[in-house]
Motif scaffolding. Structure first.
Motif, mmCIF file in Angstrom:
data_model
loop_
_atom_site.group_PDB
_atom_site.id
_atom_site.type_symbol
_atom_site.label_atom_id
_atom_site.label_comp_id
_atom_site.label_asym_id
_atom_site.label_seq_id
_atom_site.Cartn_x
_atom_site.Cartn_y
_atom_site.Cartn_z
ATOM 1 N N ILE A 586 -47.551 37.934 95.465
ATOM 2 C CA ILE A 586 -48.181 38.931 94.367
ATOM 3 C C ILE A 586 -49.597 38.034 94.025
ATOM 4 O O ILE A 586 -50.606 38.813 93.600
ATOM 5 C CB ILE A 586 -47.241 38.708 93.286
ATOM 6 C CG1 ILE A 586 -46.081 39.688 93.828
ATOM 7 C CG2 ILE A 586 -47.820 39.373 92.203
ATOM 8 C CD1 ILE A 586 -44.893 39.652 92.836
ATOM 9 N N ALA A 587 -49.370 36.985 93.599
ATOM 10 C CA ALA A 587 -50.680 36.299 92.932
ATOM 11 C C ALA A 587 -51.871 36.233 93.865
ATOM 12 O O ALA A 587 -53.060 36.364 93.550
ATOM 13 C CB ALA A 587 -50.374 34.945 92.741
ATOM 14 N N PHE A 588 -51.618 36.070 95.104
ATOM 15 C CA PHE A 588 -52.609 36.084 96.086
ATOM 16 C C PHE A 588 -53.196 37.409 96.330
ATOM 17 O O PHE A 588 -54.767 37.624 96.453
ATOM 18 C CB PHE A 588 -52.055 35.780 97.445
ATOM 19 C CG PHE A 588 -53.076 35.724 98.647
ATOM 20 C CD1 PHE A 588 -54.014 34.857 99.003
ATOM 21 C CD2 PHE A 588 -53.193 36.885 99.626
ATOM 22 C CE1 PHE A 588 -55.007 34.574 99.948
ATOM 23 C CE2 PHE A 588 -54.180 36.834 100.715
ATOM 24 C CZ PHE A 588 -54.832 35.901 100.690
ATOM 25 N N ALA A 589 -52.450 38.469 96.434
ATOM 26 C CA ALA A 589 -52.943 40.091 96.305
ATOM 27 C C ALA A 589 -53.881 40.215 95.203
ATOM 28 O O ALA A 589 -54.778 40.760 95.466
ATOM 29 C CB ALA A 589 -51.790 40.840 96.513
ATOM 30 N N LEU A 590 -53.445 39.711 93.757
ATOM 31 C CA LEU A 590 -54.190 40.098 92.679
ATOM 32 C C LEU A 590 -55.577 39.071 92.716
ATOM 33 O O LEU A 590 -56.696 39.756 92.451
ATOM 34 C CB LEU A 590 -53.375 39.912 91.573
ATOM 35 C CG LEU A 590 -52.239 40.762 91.444
ATOM 36 C CD1 LEU A 590 -51.249 40.176 90.034
ATOM 37 C CD2 LEU A 590 -52.588 42.265 90.930
ATOM 38 N N GLN A 591 -55.441 38.118 93.021
ATOM 39 C CA GLN A 591 -56.371 37.051 92.764
ATOM 40 C C GLN A 591 -57.416 37.099 93.989
ATOM 41 O O GLN A 591 -58.545 37.051 93.617
ATOM 42 C CB GLN A 591 -56.165 35.709 92.587
ATOM 43 C CG GLN A 591 -56.912 34.412 92.378
ATOM 44 C CD GLN A 591 -56.335 33.292 91.715
ATOM 45 O OE1 GLN A 591 -55.628 33.246 90.765
ATOM 46 N NE2 GLN A 591 -56.385 32.231 92.506
#
Length: 780
Positions: A586-591
């Motif tokens: 999730i963090a990778f996709a958003l950031q």
């Protein structure tokens, strides 16, 4: 004739012609000429001329005593001239159509001022002229019940006194009529006689909906051809020294004959498709009234499909499906154990069909099948407190030694006689059970567990995958284990979209079932109870509000590399490891992909405030869960995402964001409209120079799309972000209990940006789950 022919023809607005007489449409004038010269049109024209001539010479007669024979009327009118025919009213016998020889005789009859027969005054008048309408003759022998229209069904259900009565009436309206049941028995007998001639010792055994207690008028006829004794007979015929069959009958003359159908095939060594071709030959050549015979060798259970011409009944024959016989008997047993089983199953199956969740008429596809829905209802009844139905394991414990049954290596043991079982102490009525069914499955982790009727509880997928039988189970978004063949997921065909729609419809149905409109009969003549529940789309869930912005991430072990999947399933802290992997995605996709600013929320005040917000919305989240766009809404810009992925170009900068517990919170900001125009830019970035690994769904390509959008809007970061929001990931707590593996992502936009945030969230609903899956798959 030319005038009548002109009246028969109609020119269509977009070209072509329609023959009103024959109900035929043709594309052009030559085709029309061919049709007009054809046998059908010529025959109907001739038939119409005959009918019109008959009308001109016929009289309508009434007033005679009921039961008066046609011969008596004929004798009476013979006094005026020759009588061609007398057609009596078959229903009530109160009128007759008398056809006379010609117009002259007709005028004599009508000139008589008064007619009387047997002391009764007759009313005689010219036969009314009607437009000729051709109706194809109805097929004889069809015992199908007339199809119930939704209007007629609603009308009959509304007349019931309560929901329980509605559900019982539903069974009566849908189940076989006595005529259809007799017809199917006769067909089974016919098939048995024919196949016994060609396959000595064989048996035709019906299974499935026709006999399992959940029959619906018009359903297919499923047959199993048992060839075990035939194989023994064939073996004994090839070895004369072998003893005869147990019943003393010797099949040698049949199987040794050069004319025998078994002379060129060894059933013991022949493949299933080879035997099915033989079965198809027998059906085509030797079974009266059977046509459209087709072998389907590549199905999970290969079959021969057929259609019975006179009854329009469709069916199939299999030769390698003994488990289906035990499944059928198990369903029969469940209907015998408790009388509430049948009405509840009929109601759920019809509801699912009306909501387009089940009932694909062509088979296959991503929808639930009736068998899966039936098992889901039985599982629900096993989990009530106290249980309505016993588990399969409990049934095995209650079985006698002589009832032990193993089929194809699977334990299929359960009692033969339901009267030996103690009745359930559960006293819930049908109205309550149906409402609770929707309540249980509205928020269920179908992907993170395997629903087990054998154990009567959801099994964690980790324990299923590490078991010998479960290791072969095809996991998917909906895991429903067959009660006997434990390696078979009966809902393996169901995709994520269907699961989300099923849960959404269950949420809406559960909400409706709490209303008085469901529970009480309307005193004002309005629809109530099951009627509104069965209306397609009538109970759709509302669009989520700003306080219901939630995305669920179901367990998707299938996307992980095999080695990673095996290590994860064996880990003692499986839930925590899975949570960390999803949060990293999730963090990778958003950031890194969408170029949002993401920072871990500070402990203390912000966490406490977030918890308060979560508590306030807790009940609402179970009511309205974010999911795929509703029908009619704008299509997501990223619907064309492919399922393939490419390795991540670099290690995501999210290691510090791994959670220590079962929750994780980020403060995020969006600086550019990265959700707009992605498809167009993606097409521009594709080209001959693009690496083949950078497919439409790769995260590297998606990151380049975000960068291109940022550059178009201005490379420099604006002074203020377009959107600000908080994201909290936590373990879901649904109806599947402690085994729930879903990660629930809750979004809280800034209050003044709640309306603007909806468009971005709509994009995230489709994009974020796919991006997380691709990130998981790219892990080494």
């Amino acid at each position: 004739m030319a005038e009548s022919m002109h009246e028969d023809l109609e020119s269509l607005p977009r070209g072509g012609f329609r023959c009103r007489l024959c109900h035929v449409t043709v594309a052009n004038k030559p085709s029309l000429d061919d049709h007009l010269r054809g046998k059908k049109h010529q025959r109907l024209e001739s038939l119409r001329s005959i009918r019109q001539a008959q009308e001109l010479c016929s009289v309508f007669v009434s007033g005679f005593r009921k039961g008066t024979p046609a011969s008596e009327l004929s004798d009476y009118f013979q006094a005026y001239g020759e009588v061609i025919s007398v057609v009596m009213d078959k229903d009530k016998g109160v009128y007759a159509i008398v056809q006379l020889q010609d117009r002259e005789v007709l005028e004599k009859v009508l000139a008589q001022p008064q007619h009387s027969l047997g002391g009764q005054k007759l009313r005689v008048k010219p036969r009314e002229k009607k437009d000729f309408k051709y109706t194809p003759p109805r097929k004889q022998g069809s015992a199908k019940r007339e199809q119930l229209s939704p209007e007629k069904l609603a009308q009959q259900l509304c007349q019931a006194n309560d929901v329980d009565a509605q559900m019982s009436l539903l069974v009566q309206l849908f189940e076989f009529s006595e005529g259809e049941r007799r017809l199917r028995d006769l067909l089974v007998t016919l098939f048995q006689e024919v196949f016994l001639e060609f396959f000595p010792g064989s048996a035709i055994l019906p299974f499935g909906s026709s006999v399992n207690g959940f029959d619906v008028s018009g359903c297919d006829l499923d047959l199993f051809l048992d060839l075990e004794k035939t194989k023994k007979f064939q073996a004994s015929a090839k070895s004369p020294a072998e003893p005869l069959a147990e019943d003393g009958a010797s099949p040698e003359p049949d199987t040794r004959s050069e004319d025998s159908i078994l002379s060129d095939i060894d059933l013991a060594s022949a493949t299933v498709p080879e035997v099915l071709e033989l079965v198809a030959t027998v059906l085509r050549k030797c079974v009266p009234g059977v046509h459209h015979v087709q072998v389907v060798p590549n199905a999970r259970r290969p079959v021969v499909k057929f259609c019975h011409k006179e009854s329009s009944l469709r069916g199939d024959i299999s030769i390698d499906n003994k488990l289906a016989l035990r499944n059928t008997r198990f369903l029969q047993l469940c209907t015998e154990i408790d009388e509430r089983v049948r009405p509840l199953v009929y109601a759920v199956r019809h509801w699912a069909k009306q909501q387009a969740l089940a009932g694909n008429p062509f088979g296959g596809g991503p929808l639930l099948n009736n068998y899966a829905l039936t098992l889901l209802v039985l599982f629900f009844l096993q989990t009530r407190s106290p249980p309505v139905l016993p588990t399969v394991a409990r049934l095995k414990e209650l079985s006698e030694d002589e009832e032990q049954t193993v089929v194809d290596g699977w334990d299929c043991t359960f009692p033969k006689d339901s009267t030996q079982l103690e009745p359930s102490s559960n006293t819930e009525n049908l109205c309550t059970l149906l409402a609770e069914f929707f309540n249980v499955f509205r928020d269920y982790d179908f992907a993170g567990c395997a629903i087990s009727l054998r154990e009567g509880r959801p099994l964690p997928v980790t324990s299923v995958l590490t078991s010998e039988a479960g290791s072969k189970l095809k996991l998917g978004p909906f895991n429903l284990q067959d009660p006997f063949e434990l390696s078979h997921n009966v809902a393996a065909n169901v995709n994520k979209k269907t699961v989300l729609r099923f849960q959404r419809c269950c949420q809406a149905a559960a909400k409706y079932c709490r209303s008085l409109q469901y529970q009480r009969k309307s005193s004002k003549g309005k629809i109530w109870g099951l009627v509104r529940l069965f209306q397609p789309g009538a109970t759709e869930a509302e669009v989520p509000s700003a306080s219901g912005l939630v995305i669920d991430f179901p367990l998707t072990l299938a996307v992980l590399p095999a080695q990673s999947r095996e290590l994860l399933c064996q880990a003692e802290d499986f839930h925590q490891q899975w949570f960390r992997k999803v949060c990293a995605g999730i963090a990778f996709a958003l950031q890194d992909v969408l170029k949002c600013s993401c920072s871990e929320a500070q402990e203390g005040v912000e966490q406490e405030q977030q918890a308060v917000t979560e508590g306030k919305r807790g009940e609402e989240l179970t009511e309205v869960k974010a999911e795929q766009p509703l029908a009619g809404s704008k299509r997501s810009l990223d619907e064309e995402e492919a399922g393939s992925s490419s390795p991540s170009p670099k290690r995501p900068r999210t290691d510090t964001l791994f959670p220590e517990g079962q929750s994780m919170t980020w403060n995020c900001a969006v600086w550019h409209k990265v959700w707009l125009g992605r498809r167009r830019i993606r097409r521009q970035l594709r080209g001959p120079q693009l690496d083949l690994q950078q497919t439409a769904g790769s995260l590297e390509l998606e990151a380049r799309v975000s960068e291109a959008i940022s550059q178009q809007e201005g490379e420099a970061r604006p002074a203020d972000p377009l959107l600000q929001f908080t994201v909290r990931a936590r373990a879901a707590a649904g109806a599947s209990g402690d085994h729930d593996t879903r990660i629930r992502l809750c979004f809280d936009p800034a209050p003044e940006q709640a309306a603007a945030f909806q468009e971005f969230f709509h994009f995230l609903q489709g994009f974020l789950p796919r991006a997380v899956e691709q990130h998981l798959a790219s892990e080494a």
